[in-house]
Design a protein around this motif. Structure first.
Motif, PDB file in Angstrom:
ATOM      1  N   VAL A  54     -53.165  19.681  33.867  1.00 39.97           N
ATOM      2  CA  VAL A  54     -53.807  19.001  32.692  1.00 39.97           C
ATOM      3  C   VAL A  54     -55.038  18.175  33.145  1.00 39.97           C
ATOM      4  O   VAL A  54     -55.879  18.090  32.575  1.00 39.97           O
ATOM      5  N   MET A  55     -54.925  17.462  34.237  1.00 41.13           N
ATOM      6  CA  MET A  55     -56.021  16.605  34.760  1.00 41.13           C
ATOM      7  C   MET A  55     -57.009  17.431  35.250  1.00 41.13           C
ATOM      8  O   MET A  55     -58.429  17.414  34.907  1.00 41.13           O
ATOM      9  N   GLN A  56     -56.735  18.568  35.695  1.00 46.28           N
ATOM     10  CA  GLN A  56     -57.821  19.427  36.153  1.00 46.28           C
ATOM     11  C   GLN A  56     -58.543  20.288  34.825  1.00 46.28           C
ATOM     12  O   GLN A  56     -59.919  20.143  35.094  1.00 46.28           O
ATOM     13  N   GLN A  57     -57.791  20.602  33.889  1.00 45.20           N
ATOM     14  CA  GLN A  57     -58.482  21.033  32.843  1.00 45.20           C
ATOM     15  C   GLN A  57     -59.342  19.852  32.054  1.00 45.20           C
ATOM     16  O   GLN A  57     -60.417  20.485  31.820  1.00 45.20           O
ATOM     17  N   TRP A  58     -59.071  18.668  32.176  1.00 43.16           N
ATOM     18  CA  TRP A  58     -59.922  17.479  31.509  1.00 43.16           C
ATOM     19  C   TRP A  58     -61.192  17.513  32.393  1.00 43.16           C
ATOM     20  O   TRP A  58     -62.240  17.267  31.835  1.00 43.16           O
ATOM     21  N   GLN A  59     -61.064  17.721  33.778  1.00 43.15           N
ATOM     22  CA  GLN A  59     -62.083  17.536  34.534  1.00 43.15           C
ATOM     23  C   GLN A  59     -63.183  18.663  34.130  1.00 43.15           C
ATOM     24  O   GLN A  59     -64.526  18.515  34.192  1.00 43.15           O
ATOM     25  N   ARG A  77     -64.689  17.905  30.900  1.00 41.28           N
ATOM     26  CA  ARG A  77     -65.904  16.957  30.987  1.00 41.28           C
ATOM     27  C   ARG A  77     -67.197  17.504  31.550  1.00 41.28           C
ATOM     28  O   ARG A  77     -68.134  17.092  31.083  1.00 41.28           O
ATOM     29  N   LEU A  85     -61.865  18.849  41.400  1.00 41.85           N
ATOM     30  CA  LEU A  85     -60.724  19.516  41.140  1.00 41.85           C
ATOM     31  C   LEU A  85     -60.047  19.429  42.428  1.00 41.85           C
ATOM     32  O   LEU A  85     -59.997  20.201  43.305  1.00 41.85           O
ATOM     33  N   MET A 128     -53.712  17.439  42.002  1.00 43.88           N
ATOM     34  CA  MET A 128     -53.864  17.097  40.745  1.00 43.88           C
ATOM     35  C   MET A 128     -53.015  17.853  39.848  1.00 43.88           C
ATOM     36  O   MET A 128     -53.079  18.932  39.855  1.00 43.88           O
ATOM     37  N   PRO A 129     -52.295  17.209  38.611  1.00 48.75           N
ATOM     38  CA  PRO A 129     -51.676  18.052  37.690  1.00 48.75           C
ATOM     39  C   PRO A 129     -52.643  18.961  36.952  1.00 48.75           C
ATOM     40  O   PRO A 129     -53.712  18.502  36.701  1.00 48.75           O
ATOM     41  N   GLU A 146     -70.081   9.121  37.396  1.00 47.38           N
ATOM     42  CA  GLU A 146     -69.216   8.993  36.266  1.00 47.38           C
ATOM     43  C   GLU A 146     -69.827   8.328  35.064  1.00 47.38           C
ATOM     44  O   GLU A 146     -69.362   8.615  33.883  1.00 47.38           O
ATOM     45  N   SER A 148     -55.703  27.189  38.596  1.00 46.56           N
ATOM     46  CA  SER A 148     -56.833  26.934  37.924  1.00 46.56           C
ATOM     47  C   SER A 148     -57.791  27.935  37.380  1.00 46.56           C
ATOM     48  O   SER A 148     -58.575  27.564  36.317  1.00 46.56           O
TER      49      SER A 148
END
Length: 224
Positions: A116-121, A124, A109, A113-114, A83, A150
């Motif tokens: 939007v959280m997967q998109q954030w991963q 990153r 992923l 997960m919602p 992280e 996804s």
């Protein structure tokens, strides 16, 4: 790499008196924004052409210290173990730069997960790749996905024809996971048309899609 103006971040009534920015002032890494051609702003990475001789875990300092010129750092580990590559990118840069080549971080992923959280991963992961690339590290994009929902963003930012990396660790004995992997792998090959797929772990029969070549690397568990 576009640098966002520091004065626009975390401004308060007393911020004009700061001699330097607080340690956690930019938790979203807005100070470095990279070009993107997709609706989510996921950074674009150029085609990768590097085929590593070995993949070395980011957490193995001895292996990293003894790395050869053809090796690359990988992040097929529990997320908490790397992280800091996102939260303290200079630290991640230091270790990856010592080897010279790295896969992008494999932020998980999960199907629960919602989106939007997967998109954030995914964001990153690509951001870390763009950050390393901007500082002279050779980068190979890691690709991961969950359900078909996804796919639109899971492959975003990866140039057609690029070498890519995937992991099969943890899915061999899980029927549902194998199905999700097979479906996503086929979608990835259709979308990206990679010149080579680096498979960390067992190269499953479903890794044979058309004439896309595959190179497998033993996981750290299999290597023991």
């Amino acid at each position: 790499m576009a640098l966002a103006p520091e004065y626009t971040l975390g401004a308060t009534r007393s911020s004009h008196r700061w001699t330097e920015m607080p340690g956690n002032w930019d938790r979203l890494n807005i100070r470095a924004l990279f070009p993107s051609s997709n609706p989510w702003g996921i950074p674009d990475l150029p085609p990768a052409a590097c085929e590593p001789a070995r993949l070395l875990p980011y957490t193995d300092r001895r292996a990293v210290a003894a790395a050869g010129p053809a090796d690359a750092v990988h992040f097929f580990l529990d997320d908490y173990r790397f992280e800091t590559v996102w939260t303290k990118p200079e630290r991640g840069l230091s270790r990856c730069a010592s080897v010279g080549s790295a896969l992008t971080p494999d932020f998980s992923l999960w199907t629960t997960m919602p989106l939007v959280m997967q998109q954030w991963q995914v964001y990153r992961s690509r951001w870390c790749g763009a950050w390393l690339l901007a500082h002279g590290v050779t980068v190979i994009p890691t690709v991961s996905w969950s359900t078909p929902d996804s796919y639109p963003f899971a492959f975003a930012g990866i140039a057609p024809g690029s070498i890519v990396a995937v992991s099969t660790v943890g899915i061999v004995r899980d029927r549902e996971a194998r199905t999700l992997f097979a479906d996503g792998y086929a979608a990835m090959c259709n979308r990206i048309r990679p010149s080579l797929v680096l498979v960390y772990g067992t190269a499953l029969p479903t890794c044979t899609v058309g004439d896309t070549p595959v190179r497998s690397y033993p996981s750290r568990w299999a290597a023991r």
